[in-house]
Design an enzyme around this catalytic site. Structure first.
Site, PDB file in Angstrom:
ATOM      1  N   ALA A 134     -19.403  -3.760  -0.395  1.00 50.27           N
ATOM      2  CA  ALA A 134     -19.480  -3.849  -1.854  1.00 50.27           C
ATOM      3  C   ALA A 134     -19.304  -2.495  -2.542  1.00 50.27           C
ATOM      4  CB  ALA A 134     -20.799  -4.493  -2.273  1.00 50.27           C
ATOM      5  N   TYR A 189       0.829  -1.208   0.000  1.00 52.50           N
ATOM      6  CA  TYR A 189       0.000   0.000   0.000  1.00 52.50           C
ATOM      7  C   TYR A 189       0.864   1.258   0.000  1.00 52.50           C
ATOM      8  CZ  TYR A 189      -3.721  -3.236   1.507  1.00 52.50           C
ATOM      9  OH  TYR A 189      -4.608  -4.275   1.607  1.00 52.50           O
ATOM     10  N   GLY A 224     -19.563   0.443  -1.470  1.00 50.33           N
ATOM     11  CA  GLY A 224     -20.582   1.430  -1.117  1.00 50.33           C
ATOM     12  C   GLY A 224     -21.967   1.102  -1.624  1.00 50.33           C
TER      13      GLY A 224
END
Length: 300
Positions: free
Chosen positions: A200, A51, A202
């Site tokens: 999912a 990340y 939003g």
């Protein structure tokens, strides 16, 4: 915030974990979200060396260094950044894992990682070498437990049969119920599910209909099917986000929901939804509204 035991380990994790990938890149802003999580009894924090090219681990490490004994810290390994700094390649070798763990420990400002996860996996991997690497790190005290983040049934099955893994991270939600086919395998091996993508993207929030109207399809759902399903879920007597969270938590194999947040407001919405009771009848109706698909690729 309730806690659950993670697989066969002696580690307990909060039912909501903070997925740190969504954190702001500004340390001060990230600190606010992490502090808010701590104040609301979230004890599980999940990041990865990939990340933001390792910067996410640094941010998480800075924010949690004074709370280390009170939290469970997880990160991932296997995706090796190219020397150019652009892109990465898959490297599950013992040499890389052994090197990468020390870099993660340095960035996270800690002496040990609670849960070290293989960040993917293929059937071409030398799984015995991967497992030997993880077991060696446990013996050294650099990690407490290990798991794998994968949605590939073939990879998961082989990894579980040969290892002492305690967790599997998979995308799982009311709109992506493919992992349910494999829950008996997780139970048999006494392994916990770390659920990502629980909302999912939003679609399973109060903004779900707006997002559905802008989405051509979602997995096997066509746009028309998606809109119909969300309409039906929103028509239930309980907020859709609460239904989505509790649907995953009702599964025996679930350890923690890994929820991302880029602001304290987003995290608060998830916590409030988590605290909303959801009846078994509502959860049953939700399951009847949605599909129980299976993975069509990477079959056993």
């Amino acid at each position: 915030m309730r806690k659950r035991q993670l697989g066969k380990s002696n580690i307990t994790v909060s039912e909501i974990g903070l997925g740190c990938m969504s954190l702001p890149t500004n340390q001060q802003d990230a600190n606010k979200i992490i502090q808010f999580a701590l104040e609301n009894c979230i004890t599980y924090f999940d990041t990865a060396d990939l990340y933001d090219n390792g910067e996410n681990e640094k941010i998480v490490g800075n924010a949690l260094k004074n709370n280390r004994k009170d939290i469970i810290l997880a990160t991932k390994v296997g995706n090796r950044l190219n020397d150019s700094g652009e892109g990465w390649s898959w490297d599950p070798s013992k040499k890389w894992i052994t090197s990468a763990v020390h870099k993660s420990l340095q960035r996270l400002q800690t002496d040990y990682i609670d849960i070290y996860q293989l960040h993917g996996g293929t059937m071409e991997d030398d799984v015995d070498e991967v497992i030997d690497s993880m077991d060696s790190l446990k013996k050294e005290g650099l990690i407490r437990e290990y798991g794998i983040s994968s949605i590939r049934p073939t990879v998961i099955d082989r990894f579980l049969k040969k290892s002492n893994a305690v967790s599997i991270m998979m995308q799982y939600s009311l709109l992506d119920r493919r992992p349910e086919e494999w829950f008996s395998l997780l139970e048999k091996n006494d392994v916990s599910l770390l659920s990502r993508g629980t909302l999912a993207k939003g679609l399973l929030t109060f903004e779900g209909m707006n997002r559905a109207n802008k989405t051509s399809e979602y997995l096997s759902y066509s746009n028309a099917e998606l809109i119909s399903v969300i309409e039906q879920l929103q028509a239930l007597d309980t907020p859709i986000t609460s239904v989505a969270l509790q649907y995953v938590l009702q599964q025996k194999v679930t350890g923690s929901l890994i929820i991302g947040a880029s602001s304290t407001e987003q995290l608060l919405q998830s916590i409030e939804a988590y605290n909303q009771p959801v009846s078994k009848d509502i959860l049953l109706k939700a399951s009847e509204i949605t599909k129980q698909d299976v993975y069509k690729e990477h079959r056993l």
